[in-house]
Design a protein around this motif. Structure first.
Motif, mmCIF file in Angstrom:
data_model
loop_
_atom_site.group_PDB
_atom_site.id
_atom_site.type_symbol
_atom_site.label_atom_id
_atom_site.label_comp_id
_atom_site.label_asym_id
_atom_site.label_seq_id
_atom_site.Cartn_x
_atom_site.Cartn_y
_atom_site.Cartn_z
ATOM 1 N N TRP B 149 9.575 15.750 10.988
ATOM 2 C CA TRP B 149 9.155 15.219 12.291
ATOM 3 C C TRP B 149 8.197 16.181 12.988
ATOM 4 O O TRP B 149 7.239 15.765 13.645
ATOM 5 N N PHE B 152 4.913 15.723 11.382
ATOM 6 C CA PHE B 152 4.392 14.396 11.756
ATOM 7 C C PHE B 152 3.660 14.472 13.086
ATOM 8 O O PHE B 152 2.603 13.870 13.264
ATOM 9 N N HIS B 153 4.246 15.236 14.018
ATOM 10 C CA HIS B 153 3.673 15.335 15.356
ATOM 11 C C HIS B 153 2.651 16.450 15.486
ATOM 12 O O HIS B 153 2.098 16.644 16.565
ATOM 13 N N TYR B 228 16.157 11.179 13.589
ATOM 14 C CA TYR B 228 16.972 10.680 12.490
ATOM 15 C C TYR B 228 16.168 10.706 11.203
ATOM 16 O O TYR B 228 14.987 11.042 11.197
ATOM 17 N N ARG B 229 16.855 10.310 10.121
ATOM 18 C CA ARG B 229 16.185 10.334 8.826
ATOM 19 C C ARG B 229 14.891 9.540 8.919
ATOM 20 O O ARG B 229 14.843 8.448 9.467
ATOM 21 N N MET B 230 13.861 10.094 8.312
ATOM 22 C CA MET B 230 12.543 9.530 8.448
ATOM 23 C C MET B 230 12.347 8.362 7.483
ATOM 24 O O MET B 230 12.652 8.473 6.305
ATOM 25 N N HIS B 231 11.832 7.282 8.008
ATOM 26 C CA HIS B 231 11.521 6.128 7.175
ATOM 27 C C HIS B 231 10.472 6.532 6.141
ATOM 28 O O HIS B 231 9.565 7.317 6.461
ATOM 29 N N PRO B 232 10.533 5.999 4.907
ATOM 30 C CA PRO B 232 9.573 6.406 3.862
ATOM 31 C C PRO B 232 8.110 6.230 4.273
ATOM 32 O O PRO B 232 7.272 7.044 3.871
ATOM 33 N N VAL B 233 7.806 5.203 5.039
ATOM 34 C CA VAL B 233 6.412 5.013 5.476
ATOM 35 C C VAL B 233 5.973 6.208 6.317
ATOM 36 O O VAL B 233 4.858 6.724 6.154
ATOM 37 N N LEU B 234 6.834 6.663 7.205
ATOM 38 C CA LEU B 234 6.486 7.785 8.073
ATOM 39 C C LEU B 234 6.508 9.094 7.294
ATOM 40 O O LEU B 234 5.731 10.008 7.566
ATOM 41 N N VAL B 237 3.257 9.628 5.740
ATOM 42 C CA VAL B 237 2.295 10.132 6.736
ATOM 43 C C VAL B 237 2.505 11.630 6.944
ATOM 44 O O VAL B 237 1.548 12.405 6.988
#
Lengths: 386, 249
Positions: B149, B152-153, B228-234, B237
């Motif tokens: 996360w 990601f940010h 929370y657990r990261m969705h595979p799409v995210l 990314v």
């Protein structure tokens, strides 16, 4: 499909879901959506229009009773999905014609008092119901906002019906309420009223909508649970009703620029995304301490919550809502039927299919909300690439 | 002064960083013991299958060692037992026998190292408290997949060692260290870096609490968010963004 094949289908689908209930404990959840999911969902919704002779969208398919009569309330928001889908795919003008045909049918059924009837076609006695009126108002407004005329008077009559029967505290009179009781899910009606007020410049409708939304927000407990978030007395709130409530508050907060309503949505959503994470399958019903009160999932509610969180992400930029929205839509879409002449593209009421919510049925609204959430999913993922 | 390492899955608890943690705590003057939660084999298998699919068998084999002819790796439990250090095994951390055995050790400190959620009854036992290494920079990034996360940010990654309270990653911060993203880094490599930093910070925090020199920084609930657990799409990314940051993209 005649009766026997439907019963055969039922006898295959129930064991299938029994196996899925066991394997979901062990097997990794597949990620990724079926590429045809949205197209199949819309195709099924078009079928619900065909089976009524193009007189509204059928309430759905029951594996026991067959195709159900046309249902004015849900036709009101099914038509929106057909229109939105036609806007994002080439060569779908026929869906625009279907949406208009549904809206015209709604106009022909509108009650003398401006409201929309309770229940499916054939329900007696006929009486106007607030929630149903609000959903059809959404449909007419979506057409009006997209440049289709001819629904102005019907929308006005519906909006004025809603104002006329509202009480001082923002609830509606029991005689125009489902089960004679107030409901927080009528925030979805207030949302429609705000849309109307914006379209027509009607301050009285806007003021009434705000009263309803303030009442709804006031029903939220500190732990995010809403009082009066039920369809009938003696029930616990379901994800279906909760999602209605949240979506109404959220969209209203955006139209009215009222951050408190969005904060209310976030408060409840923080609880639910944690539940989604821990349980991996959102069950249908929740008690006032957020303990599960059902074993089955309401697939409509799961799909709707996915849509709420994707919209919340669009409004806030907080990627946690995007994360939860993608997961919830995946969860619902996993149960979309991919085979079967009459059910391909449809979403059942419950998982497992015998669950308490619309057992052995494919309600048209379940697929409607799945389709909308799939569109929101598409947009959110596309946005990540920019 | 006794530190008890709380962890799980004793038969596959082979990561080298945990043995280094135990060694470094001993070198710092702590008597070291371990408390293992050991869920029923069926539950472990279920969790493993859900997480990894059939790859779980490969993962199990690699954790036990012996794959590709390599020597079997030492578990923390066996390493401690070889040194006559106490090791408590329990199905659940708060079952009466485990709590009794833990209290009998009179631990000054619990050190979480890949433990299950620790019940309040266990957290209440040690005199100085329970410390946890969190692979994210608190208070901003609480919860799961926080390294992913953070990437990601576009935020820094790092390790926080904090005291454990009733909330999730909400206890007082003791030590924190950013980890630079370097050329060629992947999430796997970052995880290894996090483990190395965590080992060092846990020992430093333990010493600080023992010596009364630890600085405690309280967290406010509103300063962070639960992830929370990261969705595979995210996750894809996040991987692309890491590749770019690490000069691989």
């Amino acid at each position: 499909m005649p009766v026997r094949p439907r019963l055969l289908a039922l006898s295959a689908l129930a064991p299938r879901d029994a196996v899925r209930l066991v394997t979901e404990q062990f097997v990794p959840r597949p990620s990724g959506l079926n590429a045809q999911a949205l197209d199949d969902a819309v195709a099924w919704l078009a079928r619900t229009h065909d089976v009524t002779g193009r007189q509204g969208s059928s309430k759905g398919l029951s594996l026991v009773h067959g195709w159900l009569p046309a249902y004015p309330e849900t036709t009101g928001y099914v038509l929106e999905v057909l229109l939105w889908f036609a806007q994002r795919r080439d060569g779908q003008e026929h869906l625009v014609e279907r949406a208009k045909a549904m809206a015209d049918w709604e106009v022909s059924l509108q009650e003398p008092d401006g409201g929309v009837m309770e229940g499916a076609v054939g329900t007696q006695p006929r009486r106007s119901i607030v929630f149903n009126t609000g959903q059809v108002l959404h449909g007419w407004l979506t057409l009006l906002e997209n440049g289709h005329t001819g629904y102005e008077e019907a929308a006005e009559r519906a909006a004025h019906f809603l104002v006329k029967h509202m009480q001082e505290d923002g609830t509606w009179r029991p005689e125009v309420e489902y089960s004679g009781m107030p409901h927080t899910y009528n925030s979805r009606v207030a949302w429609a009223m705000l849309r109307y007020a914006r379209h027509a410049g009607d301050g009285a409708v806007q003021d009434a909508a705000r009263r309803q939304l303030e009442w709804t927000a006031a029903q939220q407990q500190p732990n995010g649970w809403f009082r009066h978030c039920i369809f009938k007395s003696g029930m616990n709130p379901s994800t279906h009703g909760i999602a209605y409530t949240l979506r109404g508050l959220l969209e209203a907060s955006l139209i009215a620029d009222e951050p408190r309503w969005r904060q209310a949505v976030e408060r409840t959503s923080e609880v639910l995304i944690r539940k989604l994470e821990i349980s991996e399958r959102l069950v249908a019903d929740w008690d006032e301490t957020w303990q599960p009160a059902a074993a089955h999932s309401c697939l409509t509610g799961t799909a709707q919550l996915g849509g709420v969180w994707l919209r919340l992400y669009a409004a806030s930029g907080d990627a946690r809502w995007l994360n939860a929205g993608l997961k919830a839509v995946d969860q619902a879409a996993r149960h979309q039927e991919t085979h079967g002449r009459e059910i391909k593209g449809a979403l059942a009421g419950s998982f497992p299919i015998w669950g308490r919510y619309a057992p052995f049925q494919y309600p048209n609204w379940a697929t409607r909300f799945l389709a909308e959430s799939l569109m929101l999913h598409e947009d959110a993922v596309a946005g990540l690439g920019r | 002064m006794r530190a008890v390492i709380v962890t799980r899955y004793p038969r596959v608890d082979t990561p080298a960083w945990k043995r280094r943690l135990a060694e470094d705590l001993q070198d710092a003057g702590f008597g070291v013991a371990a408390l293992y939660s050991r869920a029923h084999t069926i539950d472990q298998a279920r969790a493993g299958l859900k997480e990894n699919g059939l790859q779980v068998l490969k993962r199990y084999a690699s954790l036990r060692g012996g794959g590709d002819g390599a020597a079997a790796s030492t578990t923390l439990a066996s390493w401690l037992e070889e040194r006559h250090a106490p090791v408590i095994y329990a199905r659940r951390l708060d079952e009466p026998d485990a709590l009794s055995a833990l209290r009998a050790l009179q631990p000054d400190l619990l050190v979480l190292a890949g433990a299950d959620i620790v019940p309040a009854a266990v957290i209440d036992v040690p005199r100085l408290g329970t410390i946890n290494p969190h692979y994210g920079l608190l208070p901003a990034y609480r919860g799961m997949n926080v390294t992913e996360w953070s990437v990601f940010h576009g935020d820094p990654v790092g390790v926080t060692v904090h005291l454990v309270d009733a909330g999730i990653d909400t206890g007082d911060i003791l030590l924190q260290e950013e980890i630079p993203v370097e050329p060629g880094d992947t999430f796997e490599r970052l995880r290894t870096k996090h483990q190395e930093v965590a080992t060092r910070l846990l020992v430093d925090a333990a010493i600080g609490l023992r010596d009364g020199t630890a600085r405690r920084i309280p967290q406010r609930a509103e300063d962070g968010r639960q992830y929370y657990r990261m969705h595979p799409v995210l996750r894809r990314v996040a991987e692309a963004r890491l590749a770019q940051a690490a000069g691989r993209g």
